[in-house]
Scaffold this motif. Structure first.
Motif, PDB file in Angstrom:
ATOM      1  N   ASP A  34       2.779  24.195   0.431  1.00 41.39           N
ATOM      2  CA  ASP A  34       1.423  23.949  -0.078  1.00 41.39           C
ATOM      3  C   ASP A  34       0.632  23.005   0.810  1.00 41.39           C
ATOM      4  OD1 ASP A  34       1.921  25.477  -2.393  1.00 41.39           O
ATOM      5  OD2 ASP A  34       2.818  23.752  -3.408  1.00 41.39           O
ATOM      6  N   LEU A  35       1.305  22.051   1.410  1.00 41.98           N
ATOM      7  CA  LEU A  35       0.622  21.009   2.161  1.00 41.98           C
ATOM      8  C   LEU A  35       0.050  21.534   3.470  1.00 41.98           C
ATOM      9  CD1 LEU A  35       3.181  18.050   1.830  1.00 41.98           C
ATOM     10  CD2 LEU A  35       1.008  18.284   0.611  1.00 41.98           C
ATOM     11  N   THR A  36      -1.114  21.025   3.820  1.00 40.55           N
ATOM     12  CA  THR A  36      -1.644  21.267   5.150  1.00 40.55           C
ATOM     13  C   THR A  36      -1.105  20.181   6.088  1.00 40.55           C
ATOM     14  OG1 THR A  36      -3.588  19.860   4.829  1.00 40.55           O
ATOM     15  CG2 THR A  36      -3.760  22.181   4.140  1.00 40.55           C
ATOM     16  N   LEU A  37      -1.255  20.403   7.369  1.00 42.89           N
ATOM     17  CA  LEU A  37      -0.835  19.380   8.324  1.00 42.89           C
ATOM     18  C   LEU A  37      -1.640  18.099   8.111  1.00 42.89           C
ATOM     19  CD1 LEU A  37       1.000  18.674  10.687  1.00 42.89           C
ATOM     20  CD2 LEU A  37      -0.758  19.579  12.241  1.00 42.89           C
ATOM     21  N   ALA A  38      -2.901  18.244   7.729  1.00 45.46           N
ATOM     22  CA  ALA A  38      -3.727  17.064   7.453  1.00 45.46           C
ATOM     23  C   ALA A  38      -3.182  16.292   6.259  1.00 45.46           C
ATOM     24  CB  ALA A  38      -5.175  17.490   7.203  1.00 45.46           C
ATOM     25  N   ASP A  39      -2.730  17.002   5.212  1.00 46.17           N
ATOM     26  CA  ASP A  39      -2.121  16.343   4.058  1.00 46.17           C
ATOM     27  C   ASP A  39      -0.888  15.555   4.485  1.00 46.17           C
ATOM     28  OD1 ASP A  39      -3.961  17.473   2.275  1.00 46.17           O
ATOM     29  OD2 ASP A  39      -2.694  19.242   1.936  1.00 46.17           O
ATOM     30  N   TRP A  40      -0.056  16.197   5.307  1.00 44.95           N
ATOM     31  CA  TRP A  40       1.168  15.563   5.787  1.00 44.95           C
ATOM     32  C   TRP A  40       0.855  14.289   6.569  1.00 44.95           C
ATOM     33  CZ3 TRP A  40       6.333  15.948   5.198  1.00 44.95           C
ATOM     34  CH2 TRP A  40       7.162  15.403   6.187  1.00 44.95           C
ATOM     35  N   HIS A  41      -0.111  14.384   7.464  1.00 47.60           N
ATOM     36  CA  HIS A  41      -0.488  13.217   8.256  1.00 47.60           C
ATOM     37  C   HIS A  41      -1.074  12.116   7.379  1.00 47.60           C
ATOM     38  CE1 HIS A  41      -0.797  15.661  12.265  1.00 47.60           C
ATOM     39  NE2 HIS A  41       0.446  15.314  11.965  1.00 47.60           N
ATOM     40  N   ARG A  42      -1.815  12.501   6.357  1.00 43.48           N
ATOM     41  CA  ARG A  42      -2.394  11.492   5.452  1.00 43.48           C
ATOM     42  C   ARG A  42      -1.295  10.727   4.726  1.00 43.48           C
ATOM     43  NH1 ARG A  42      -4.728  12.008   0.125  1.00 43.48           N
ATOM     44  NH2 ARG A  42      -4.378  14.248   0.225  1.00 43.48           N
ATOM     45  N   ALA A  43      -0.248  11.440   4.282  1.00 43.88           N
ATOM     46  CA  ALA A  43       0.865  10.774   3.606  1.00 43.88           C
ATOM     47  C   ALA A  43       1.565   9.797   4.545  1.00 43.88           C
ATOM     48  CB  ALA A  43       1.850  11.806   3.079  1.00 43.88           C
ATOM     49  N   LEU A  44       1.780  10.218   5.778  1.00 44.84           N
ATOM     50  CA  LEU A  44       2.436   9.337   6.742  1.00 44.84           C
ATOM     51  C   LEU A  44       1.555   8.144   7.094  1.00 44.84           C
ATOM     52  CD1 LEU A  44       4.077  11.878   9.228  1.00 44.84           C
ATOM     53  CD2 LEU A  44       5.118  10.715   7.269  1.00 44.84           C
ATOM     54  N   SER A  45       0.272   8.377   7.237  1.00 45.62           N
ATOM     55  CA  SER A  45      -0.644   7.295   7.599  1.00 45.62           C
ATOM     56  C   SER A  45      -0.706   6.231   6.514  1.00 45.62           C
ATOM     57  CB  SER A  45      -2.039   7.871   7.858  1.00 45.62           C
ATOM     58  OG  SER A  45      -2.950   6.850   8.184  1.00 45.62           O
ATOM     59  N   LEU A  46      -0.885   6.661   5.269  1.00 41.52           N
ATOM     60  CA  LEU A  46      -1.017   5.710   4.170  1.00 41.52           C
ATOM     61  C   LEU A  46       0.266   4.919   3.926  1.00 41.52           C
ATOM     62  CD1 LEU A  46      -2.957   7.929   1.604  1.00 41.52           C
ATOM     63  CD2 LEU A  46      -3.815   5.837   2.687  1.00 41.52           C
ATOM     64  N   ASN A  47       1.396   5.579   4.041  1.00 45.34           N
ATOM     65  CA  ASN A  47       2.640   4.970   3.604  1.00 45.34           C
ATOM     66  C   ASN A  47       3.506   4.398   4.716  1.00 45.34           C
ATOM     67  OD1 ASN A  47       2.716   5.693   0.585  1.00 45.34           O
ATOM     68  ND2 ASN A  47       2.239   7.653   1.529  1.00 45.34           N
ATOM     69  N   LEU A  48       3.353   4.898   5.939  1.00 44.81           N
ATOM     70  CA  LEU A  48       4.197   4.434   7.043  1.00 44.81           C
ATOM     71  C   LEU A  48       3.402   3.765   8.156  1.00 44.81           C
ATOM     72  CD1 LEU A  48       6.930   4.193   8.432  1.00 44.81           C
ATOM     73  CD2 LEU A  48       6.689   6.581   9.195  1.00 44.81           C
ATOM     74  N   ASP A  49       2.350   4.419   8.629  1.00 44.43           N
ATOM     75  CA  ASP A  49       1.536   3.796   9.674  1.00 44.43           C
ATOM     76  C   ASP A  49       1.025   2.431   9.230  1.00 44.43           C
ATOM     77  OD1 ASP A  49       1.921   6.165  11.009  1.00 44.43           O
ATOM     78  OD2 ASP A  49      -0.174   6.819  10.933  1.00 44.43           O
ATOM     79  N   PRO A  59       6.953  15.655  -0.551  1.00 46.46           N
ATOM     80  CA  PRO A  59       7.820  15.471   0.619  1.00 46.46           C
ATOM     81  C   PRO A  59       7.236  14.539   1.672  1.00 46.46           C
ATOM     82  CG  PRO A  59       6.832  17.658   0.644  1.00 46.46           C
ATOM     83  CD  PRO A  59       6.546  17.065  -0.714  1.00 46.46           C
ATOM     84  N   GLY A  60       5.911  14.546   1.827  1.00 48.22           N
ATOM     85  CA  GLY A  60       5.300  13.640   2.793  1.00 48.22           C
ATOM     86  C   GLY A  60       5.501  12.191   2.399  1.00 48.22           C
ATOM     87  N   TYR A  61       5.320  11.900   1.125  1.00 46.48           N
ATOM     88  CA  TYR A  61       5.530  10.547   0.607  1.00 46.48           C
ATOM     89  C   TYR A  61       6.989  10.135   0.779  1.00 46.48           C
ATOM     90  CZ  TYR A  61       5.855   6.857  -2.989  1.00 46.48           C
ATOM     91  OH  TYR A  61       6.093   5.684  -3.673  1.00 46.48           O
ATOM     92  N   VAL A  77       0.836  -1.200   0.000  1.00 43.01           N
ATOM     93  CA  VAL A  77       0.000   0.000   0.000  1.00 43.01           C
ATOM     94  C   VAL A  77       0.872   1.251   0.000  1.00 43.01           C
ATOM     95  CG1 VAL A  77      -1.669   1.350   1.302  1.00 43.01           C
ATOM     96  CG2 VAL A  77      -1.932  -1.129   1.133  1.00 43.01           C
ATOM     97  N   GLY A  78       0.554   2.156  -0.885  1.00 42.91           N
ATOM     98  CA  GLY A  78       1.257   3.426  -0.938  1.00 42.91           C
ATOM     99  C   GLY A  78       0.509   4.395  -1.821  1.00 42.91           C
ATOM    100  N   ALA A  79       0.630   5.659  -1.513  1.00 46.72           N
ATOM    101  CA  ALA A  79      -0.028   6.676  -2.316  1.00 46.72           C
ATOM    102  C   ALA A  79       0.714   7.985  -2.156  1.00 46.72           C
ATOM    103  CB  ALA A  79      -1.487   6.851  -1.896  1.00 46.72           C
ATOM    104  N   THR A  80       0.822   8.716  -3.235  1.00 46.29           N
ATOM    105  CA  THR A  80       1.471  10.022  -3.189  1.00 46.29           C
ATOM    106  C   THR A  80       0.475  11.087  -2.756  1.00 46.29           C
ATOM    107  OG1 THR A  80       0.970  10.469  -5.512  1.00 46.29           O
ATOM    108  CG2 THR A  80       3.073   9.386  -5.026  1.00 46.29           C
ATOM    109  N   VAL A  81       0.994  12.097  -2.076  1.00 45.99           N
ATOM    110  CA  VAL A  81       0.221  13.290  -1.734  1.00 45.99           C
ATOM    111  C   VAL A  81       1.043  14.458  -2.267  1.00 45.99           C
ATOM    112  CG1 VAL A  81      -0.789  14.692   0.089  1.00 45.99           C
ATOM    113  CG2 VAL A  81      -0.761  12.190   0.309  1.00 45.99           C
ATOM    114  N   LEU A  82       0.632  14.977  -3.413  1.00 44.43           N
ATOM    115  CA  LEU A  82       1.421  15.998  -4.088  1.00 44.43           C
ATOM    116  C   LEU A  82       1.305  17.357  -3.410  1.00 44.43           C
ATOM    117  CD1 LEU A  82       0.676  15.103  -7.826  1.00 44.43           C
ATOM    118  CD2 LEU A  82       2.811  14.715  -6.587  1.00 44.43           C
ATOM    119  N   GLY A  83       2.409  18.096  -3.456  1.00 40.60           N
ATOM    120  CA  GLY A  83       2.438  19.437  -2.885  1.00 40.60           C
ATOM    121  C   GLY A  83       3.729  19.677  -2.141  1.00 40.60           C
ATOM    122  N   SER A  84       4.304  20.847  -2.309  1.00 39.95           N
ATOM    123  CA  SER A  84       5.519  21.183  -1.594  1.00 39.95           C
ATOM    124  C   SER A  84       5.183  21.525  -0.148  1.00 39.95           C
ATOM    125  CB  SER A  84       6.219  22.359  -2.276  1.00 39.95           C
ATOM    126  OG  SER A  84       5.366  23.492  -2.304  1.00 39.95           O
TER     127      SER A  84
END
Length: 267
Positions: free
Chosen positions: A112-127, A164-166, A102-109
């Motif tokens: 640009d990213l919100t904290l929610a975007d950052w957490h979503r990237a970490l959740s999908l790819n690391l958690d 960057p989150g990914y 399972v993995g997914a990109t969350v685009l945005g520098s």
């Protein structure tokens, strides 16, 4: 005699569903891995949050004479992960191979990213890897086994995409892989990761291509690869088979690039 490297074993592939929407003939890494494991004799549990996608992979496995079952779970939900793993073990009595795809990109520098975007990237790819490891390691420890985590060359170098989150999450997967590998090395469990480079999968067209035509996307990504072409999901699945099988019995804690040399190139 057929080369059945995983005969009699049970493999679970998280994110193993066959997604649609990409060009004809393009499939996901999880689906290719599930089919490959089954072709080599494993009973395969295909876990995906999309029931139809999981069933498509299972249908392909069975059509080729393999054994597979589809299970639905969101890998960011610990309860659903535990339930899926319990269902696999109840059905086969064992667990030998775990692949975290399972993995997914969350685009945005970063600006640009919100904290929610950052957490979503970490959740999908690391958690997700943490949760599946937590649920499967007790079963792998029973008779030994292999965990294969699908990471990315984005975890160790700039790939040209602003995610960057990914990238940070996949770097976390790398170190989690090494930590688990060393912690459980003397207990018969091997943990390795595949650093996947430019590979032609449905994710490319769904998350990275924007409105560009398929031909343009392929030409641009082919040109970025040192080999002059993108890899395929099967290229990654073949590497996963090696790490899942006894042929890699003395290999653990390895971050194996499957990237056509991309990670070795300085620019």
């Amino acid at each position: 005699m057929p080369d059945l490297r995983l005969a009699g074993r049970t493999a679970v592939v998280f994110g193993g569903g066959t997604t649609t929407g990409g060009p004809d003939g393009v499939t996901s890494i999880g689906a290719a891995s599930a089919r490959t494991f089954a072709r080599h004799g494993a009973h395969v549990a295909v876990v995906d949050r999309d029931a139809a996608a999981a069933e498509r992979t299972v249908a392909a496995v069975r059509a080729a004479g393999g054994d597979a079952v589809a299970l639905v779970a969101d890998v960011t939900d610990p309860g659903q992960v535990r339930a899926a793993v319990a269902a696999v073990v109840d059905r086969t009595g064992r667990l030998d191979v775990v692949q975290n795809t399972v993995g997914a990109t969350v685009l945005g520098s970063v600006d640009d990213l919100t904290l929610a975007d950052w957490h979503r990237a970490l959740s999908l790819n690391l958690d997700s890897v943490f949760l599946t490891a937590q649920a499967t390691l007790p079963h792998l420890l029973v008779r030994g086994g292999s965990m294969v985590n699908v990471s990315s060359t984005a975890s160790i170098r700039w790939t040209g995409y602003p995610y960057p989150g990914y990238a940070a999450a996949k770097a976390g997967v790398n170190q989690l892989t090494r930590s688990l590998a060393l912690q459980y090395a003397d207990r018969g469990v091997r943990v390795n990761a595949l650093l996947v480079g430019l590979v032609d999968t449905p994710l490319v067209y769904a998350q990275l291509a924007g409105n560009a035509a398929v031909e343009q996307v392929r030409a641009e990504r082919d040109a970025l690869s040192p080999t002059g072409r993108m890899g395929t999901a099967q290229d990654v699945a073949d590497a996963a088979l090696f790490l899942a099988s006894d042929e890699s019995r003395y290999v653990t804690g390895v971050l194996l690039p499957v990237d056509g040399g991309l990670s070795a190139r300085a620019v």
